[in-house]
Design a protein around this motif. Structure first.
Motif, PDB file in Angstrom:
ATOM      1  N   PHE A  51      78.529  33.796 131.068  1.00  0.00           N
ATOM      2  CA  PHE A  51      77.391  34.596 131.313  1.00  0.00           C
ATOM      3  C   PHE A  51      77.494  35.100 132.705  1.00  0.00           C
ATOM      4  O   PHE A  51      77.486  36.159 133.157  1.00  0.00           O
ATOM      5  CB  PHE A  51      76.094  34.230 131.070  1.00  0.00           C
ATOM      6  CG  PHE A  51      75.169  35.015 131.238  1.00  0.00           C
ATOM      7  CD1 PHE A  51      74.780  36.023 130.459  1.00  0.00           C
ATOM      8  CD2 PHE A  51      74.124  35.060 132.273  1.00  0.00           C
ATOM      9  CE1 PHE A  51      73.546  37.050 130.911  1.00  0.00           C
ATOM     10  CE2 PHE A  51      73.033  35.770 132.619  1.00  0.00           C
ATOM     11  CZ  PHE A  51      72.918  36.888 131.651  1.00  0.00           C
ATOM     12  N   LEU A  52      77.841  34.018 133.543  1.00  0.00           N
ATOM     13  CA  LEU A  52      77.585  34.325 135.186  1.00  0.00           C
ATOM     14  C   LEU A  52      78.918  35.163 135.599  1.00  0.00           C
ATOM     15  O   LEU A  52      78.843  36.210 136.345  1.00  0.00           O
ATOM     16  CB  LEU A  52      77.520  32.932 136.145  1.00  0.00           C
ATOM     17  CG  LEU A  52      75.894  32.303 136.117  1.00  0.00           C
ATOM     18  CD1 LEU A  52      76.013  30.997 136.745  1.00  0.00           C
ATOM     19  CD2 LEU A  52      75.029  33.317 136.452  1.00  0.00           C
ATOM     20  N   ARG A  53      80.070  34.718 134.901  1.00  0.00           N
ATOM     21  CA  ARG A  53      81.157  35.514 135.368  1.00  0.00           C
ATOM     22  C   ARG A  53      81.109  36.921 134.996  1.00  0.00           C
ATOM     23  O   ARG A  53      81.801  37.876 135.588  1.00  0.00           O
ATOM     24  CB  ARG A  53      82.307  34.676 134.885  1.00  0.00           C
ATOM     25  CG  ARG A  53      82.599  33.233 135.739  1.00  0.00           C
ATOM     26  CD  ARG A  53      83.839  32.585 134.874  1.00  0.00           C
ATOM     27  NE  ARG A  53      83.791  31.420 135.416  1.00  0.00           N
ATOM     28  CZ  ARG A  53      84.419  30.311 134.910  1.00  0.00           C
ATOM     29  NH1 ARG A  53      84.838  30.314 133.755  1.00  0.00           N
ATOM     30  NH2 ARG A  53      84.278  29.046 135.657  1.00  0.00           N
ATOM     31  N   GLN A  54      80.068  37.427 133.882  1.00  0.00           N
ATOM     32  CA  GLN A  54      80.121  38.884 133.523  1.00  0.00           C
ATOM     33  C   GLN A  54      79.149  39.622 134.315  1.00  0.00           C
ATOM     34  O   GLN A  54      78.671  40.760 134.087  1.00  0.00           O
ATOM     35  CB  GLN A  54      79.625  38.780 132.209  1.00  0.00           C
ATOM     36  CG  GLN A  54      80.748  38.213 131.404  1.00  0.00           C
ATOM     37  CD  GLN A  54      80.468  38.421 129.739  1.00  0.00           C
ATOM     38  OE1 GLN A  54      79.717  39.013 129.384  1.00  0.00           O
ATOM     39  NE2 GLN A  54      81.545  37.809 128.954  1.00  0.00           N
ATOM     40  N   LEU A  55      78.166  38.767 134.861  1.00  0.00           N
ATOM     41  CA  LEU A  55      76.949  39.277 135.758  1.00  0.00           C
ATOM     42  C   LEU A  55      77.306  40.079 136.913  1.00  0.00           C
ATOM     43  O   LEU A  55      78.089  39.664 137.653  1.00  0.00           O
ATOM     44  CB  LEU A  55      75.853  38.233 135.952  1.00  0.00           C
ATOM     45  CG  LEU A  55      74.553  38.539 135.957  1.00  0.00           C
ATOM     46  CD1 LEU A  55      73.920  39.171 134.864  1.00  0.00           C
ATOM     47  CD2 LEU A  55      73.763  37.503 136.625  1.00  0.00           C
ATOM     48  N   PRO A  56      76.931  41.252 137.204  1.00  0.00           N
ATOM     49  CA  PRO A  56      77.234  42.004 138.432  1.00  0.00           C
ATOM     50  C   PRO A  56      76.844  41.258 139.478  1.00  0.00           C
ATOM     51  O   PRO A  56      75.616  40.491 139.603  1.00  0.00           O
ATOM     52  CB  PRO A  56      76.338  43.301 138.294  1.00  0.00           C
ATOM     53  CG  PRO A  56      76.032  43.547 137.104  1.00  0.00           C
ATOM     54  CD  PRO A  56      75.969  42.058 136.191  1.00  0.00           C
TER      55      PRO A  56
END
Ligand code: FAD
Length: 305
Positions: A51-56
């Protein structure tokens, strides 16, 4: 997507639950406050990493445990709340240490330690927060403090990198913890070092601490524990009581009659009621005693105009 509609991100590889415009009153013990734009409750640590790797990179992020020390203003939180409770729940023995993830509640931790014949974690039973929140606050009571039993912590950076850190990398004090070197990260787990103990004595201590709590705290009404830190050599509750503030109300918020350092939601309190009452207590105590009270509770989000 509708307000508060849950979405499962199976398609993009995420397994957790994303909520939009989620009332934070559902996630904080004061049962008051505004909405969060997004709330993500990961399925587990691996899912949180994805999730974090996809978050702006510019998305504001707030880690939340049981919300037992938190108020989100009525104008809401413009960003993403990461809900650790019910998500990061691993708890096990590892090479003689307890490994617990950030979403493990204090009471569960205390009982797990006692059941493994370990002592020194009994105080956790009285703190209705998660390990992550307790690490962030250096929560403590009855002579025990979270960081006194921490061997090392596991943190996750904004970019999704998992790192281990030692207590020496932090400035740690009374209800205060900051990383010496600035980094945007949050706690996802910790290894706790406890002494060998007597399981029956530890269980008895847990029972006694629970009884002490319910005798002295207004646990029937939504609250966030002690609102103010104790000033050096003083007790915030005694100062507030001496200023005649017990029972003082603003809207649905009231200084508890049972414990003056607690503010309770008597029903329908807004975050503004609570924050205004905090302000009024600070001003009155300052005027009458010359002492500045500093909030222990964390207040985030936007005010309503
Ligand atoms: C009835 C009652 C009694 C209490 N008694 C005590 C007591 O005796 N001693 C005491 O110290 N406190 C006490 N508290 C306050 C509270 O329980 C503690 O501060 C607890 O540590 C908060 O944990 P939480 O998971 O609820 O954190 P939250 O309220 O969810 O968050 C508190 C802060 O920690 C941050 N945070 C949460 N999780 C993480 C994470 N994983 N990584 C980084 N930051 C994070 C949040 O962003 C926020 O700034 C009490 C509260 C209540 C309601």
């Amino acid at each position: 997507m509708n307000m508060s509609e849950a979405t499962h991100f199976d398609i993009s590889g995420l397994r957790g639950e994303l909520l939009h415009d989620e009332p934070m009153s559902r996630h904080v013990s004061w049962r008051a406050g505004g909405v969060a734009q997004r709330v993500y409750q990961p399925a587990d640590l691996a899912d949180l990493l994805v999730f974090l790797r996809q978050l702006p990179a510019d998305e504001p992020l707030l880690a939340v445990g049981l919300g037992s020390n938190l108020l989100v203003r009525d104008g809401g939180y413009c960003g993403t709340v990461l809900l650790m409770v019910g998500a990061l729940t691993e708890l096990r023995m590892e090479d003689g240490l307890i490994y617990a993830q950030a979403g493990v509640p204090g009471a569960k931790l205390a009982r797990f330690a006692a059941n493994n014949n370990l002592c020194g974690a009994e105080f956790f039973v009285g703190i209705p927060g998660t390990l992550g929140g307790m690490l962030a606050m250096n929560a403590g009571c009855y002579g025990g403090e979270t960081w006194s039993v921490v061997q090392r912590v596991q943190v996750l950076t904004r970019g999704g990198e998992l790192i281990e850190r030692t207590p020496q990398e932090y400035d740690i004090g009374y209800r205060h913890v900051t990383l010496k070197q600035h980094s945007d990260e949050f706690f996802v787990g910790a290894w706790l070092k406890l002494g060998q103990g007597d399981v029956e004595a530890a269980k008895q201590e847990i029972k006694v601490l629970m009884e002490k709590r319910s005798a002295s705290q207004p646990l029937q009404m939504p609250n966030a524990g002690s609102v103010f830190r104790n000033p050096q050599g003083e007790h915030a509750a005694k100062l507030i009581e001496a200023c005649g503030l017990k029972g003082r109300r603003i809207g649905g918020a009231q200084v508890s009659e049972k414990h003056a350092n607690f503010i309770v939601n008597t029903g329908g309190a807004t975050a503004a009621d609570i924050e205004n009452l905090i302000g009024e207590v600070q001003v009155t105590v300052q005027q009458q005693t010359g002492i500045n009270l500093h909030p222990e509770v964390k207040i985030v989000g936007e005010k309503t105009t």
